[in-house]
Design a protein around this motif. Sequence first.
Motif, short mmCIF file in Angstrom:
data_model
loop_
_atom_site.label_atom_id
_atom_site.label_comp_id
_atom_site.label_asym_id
_atom_site.label_seq_id
_atom_site.Cartn_x
_atom_site.Cartn_y
_atom_site.Cartn_z
N THR A 150 16.35 8.32 6.50
CA THR A 150 15.06 7.83 6.01
C THR A 150 15.17 6.37 5.58
N THR A 151 16.32 5.98 5.05
CA THR A 151 16.49 4.57 4.64
C THR A 151 16.46 3.67 5.87
N GLU A 152 17.17 4.10 6.93
CA GLU A 152 17.18 3.32 8.16
C GLU A 152 15.78 3.12 8.74
N GLN A 153 15.01 4.19 8.71
CA GLN A 153 13.66 4.13 9.28
C GLN A 153 12.67 3.49 8.32
N ASN A 154 13.14 3.21 7.12
CA ASN A 154 12.29 2.68 6.08
C ASN A 154 11.08 3.58 5.81
N ILE A 155 11.34 4.87 5.72
CA ILE A 155 10.26 5.81 5.40
C ILE A 155 10.59 6.54 4.11
N CYS A 168 13.31 14.05 12.87
CA CYS A 168 13.41 12.63 13.24
C CYS A 168 12.80 12.36 14.60
N MET A 169 12.89 13.39 15.47
CA MET A 169 12.32 13.30 16.82
C MET A 169 10.83 13.01 16.77
N GLN A 170 10.19 13.37 15.66
CA GLN A 170 8.75 13.15 15.53
C GLN A 170 8.41 11.69 15.26
N ASN A 171 9.43 10.84 15.06
CA ASN A 171 9.18 9.48 14.59
C ASN A 171 8.31 9.48 13.36
N PRO A 172 8.74 10.19 12.32
CA PRO A 172 7.85 10.38 11.17
C PRO A 172 7.68 9.12 10.35
N LYS A 173 6.56 9.07 9.65
CA LYS A 173 6.31 7.97 8.72
C LYS A 173 6.55 8.44 7.29
N LEU A 174 6.88 9.73 7.18
CA LEU A 174 7.16 10.33 5.88
C LEU A 174 8.03 11.55 6.12
N MET A 175 9.04 11.73 5.29
CA MET A 175 9.91 12.89 5.45
C MET A 175 9.80 13.78 4.22
N MET A 201 5.50 5.14 -2.23
CA MET A 201 5.70 3.89 -1.49
C MET A 201 6.77 4.10 -0.42
N SER A 202 6.81 3.18 0.56
CA SER A 202 7.67 3.40 1.73
C SER A 202 9.16 3.37 1.38
N ASP A 203 9.53 2.71 0.28
CA ASP A 203 10.96 2.62 -0.01
C ASP A 203 11.41 3.65 -1.04
N GLU A 204 10.58 4.63 -1.30
CA GLU A 204 10.93 5.58 -2.36
C GLU A 204 11.64 6.83 -1.84
N ARG A 205 12.53 7.33 -2.66
CA ARG A 205 13.15 8.64 -2.43
C ARG A 205 12.82 9.46 -3.65
N VAL A 206 11.91 10.40 -3.48
CA VAL A 206 11.40 11.14 -4.62
C VAL A 206 11.96 12.55 -4.65
N ALA A 207 12.51 12.94 -5.77
CA ALA A 207 12.94 14.33 -5.92
C ALA A 207 11.93 15.03 -6.82
N ILE A 208 11.45 16.17 -6.35
CA ILE A 208 10.56 16.96 -7.18
C ILE A 208 11.39 18.11 -7.75
N LYS A 215 0.83 -1.20 0.00
CA LYS A 215 0.00 0.00 0.00
C LYS A 215 0.86 1.25 0.00
N PRO A 216 0.47 2.27 -0.72
CA PRO A 216 1.27 3.50 -0.66
C PRO A 216 1.13 4.20 0.69
N ILE A 217 2.22 4.87 1.12
CA ILE A 217 2.19 5.65 2.35
C ILE A 217 1.37 6.91 2.12
N LEU A 218 1.60 7.48 0.94
CA LEU A 218 0.94 8.74 0.63
C LEU A 218 0.32 8.63 -0.76
#
Lengths: 269, 254
Positions: A195-200, A163-170, A29-36, A2-5
């Motif tokens: 973000t890779t470590e947290q898998n977000i 990171c302190m927020q324990n985010p699910k998306l950065m 998706m959770s493993d993506e690094r997207v550049a806009i 499922k997509p995160i966002l």
Amino acid sequence: MKPILSVRDLQKVYPDGTKAIKGMSFDIMSDERVAIIGRSGAGKSTLLRCLNQLIPATSGEVTFLDQSVTRASGGAVRRIRRQIGIIFQQFHLVDRVSVIDNVLHGRLGYMNALQGAFGLYSSVDRKRAEALLERVGLGDKANQRADALSGGQQQRVAIARACMQNPKLMLADEPIASLDPVTAITIMDMLTQLTTEQNIPLIVNLHQVDVAKTYATRIIGVRAGEIVYDGTPDDLTEEMLNWIYQGEVTQLHASKPVLNKESHKVVLV
Amino acid sequence: MLQLRWKNMLVITFLVSMVGWSCVASEFKPVMVITSMSDAFAYIWNDFLPPDFVNWQHMLKYLLDTIYMCYIATFISVVISLFISLCASQTTTPVKWLYPIARGIASVLRTIPSTVWVLLLVVSVGIGLTSGVLAMILAGVGWLTRAFAEVFDEMKQGQMEALRATGAGWVHVVSQGILPQSLPAILAWALYAFDNSIRDSTIIGMVGGGGIGFYLQESVKLFQFQEMTAGLVALLALIIGIEFATNMLRRKLL
């Protein structure tokens, strides 16, 4: 998976009539690094701020972890925002306050009014903030005032706060635009590693195409409020870049930074 | 050009003749000011000088009263103003409709001078310190609210946005972001308010608000002019002293 966002038909029209976003749709998706990427004024910043309702969208739907962001209000907005970290170009630290307190601000979304007002953070939170500062290499600066730090250091504090927020998306809005090239690479490395470590997933607005190509697993090209490219960095052709930037491609370096996939470190070649 | 000069001449003639008319209408005699100047000075010299500090304990009590009054009034008006001004700035107001209300309250309070407040309060509360302090608070809240609101208006939006983005609520953003950021400016205004209230206290006391003004008024009524001069000298020393101290503190803050 499922997509995160999930963004559907997102539109934003400012009160003065400016159409900043003209119907964008994409899934993250959770493993993506997207550049806009896109020119200034293409709608990149507005888009990012619509994702956590810092700017309310005019129409369309943003769904984050099965909750509607666009239709949320009051406490629901706060609960969504605390799970989304965001980094800004100008760092936006509370600069008269100590570095450690700035990191602890990342917990405010999880605290009630009274606890937050008096800064009554739990000892667990304090330990975690110290650890995060250590992680971004600023362990010795914890009690300094934030405005005593250099730009790059301030951005690292901002990353620790997020990171302190324990985010699910950065999210990151031009995180390196105010920094020198070397510092810029450190910041991009840090964002990528954490973000890779947290898998977000990480969504980052960038000006520099070379940096975007180096770090991102996916690139979204934005032109005048519309998505004109959505694909891998490798498929991004010169013609497409010219179309996105209308002939004004921005390069950060004369030499080319390359990401080492194992260590997530960047080397200039 | 000639016509323009004509116009100028007319305006000047009008302005000068208005002075004449005002003198006649109010029975103010400019010549008297010059002729009676020496008398006035002689009067001041003979009756008001030298200052007589014989009643110094009495005077000191009123002087201390003044300081206490001003301190309480400044403290309370700063606290009240902080709350109202957070609503009176478009960047910090928690809900949009509070903004015009807060602005309105501040404007109304600001248009009424502290002396008028004392006159009103003396009737309802009675002569004395309470009326004076209340008047100072009401007048202080009026202009401090505006000053604080301007401080908040100029705050960097980004820092507040960043805090909101962490999921922080309004109370959090105010206490962790806005207040620490604007603290030096707020303290500087508070010191100025204290300074101002000391000066204001003379006239407030004279119309019944207690403090050193009350002592001055009392001495005049008892024809103790030399004691009044003593009061004035003490007041002057106090004003200069407080101004010096607050200036030093302010410079340290900024």
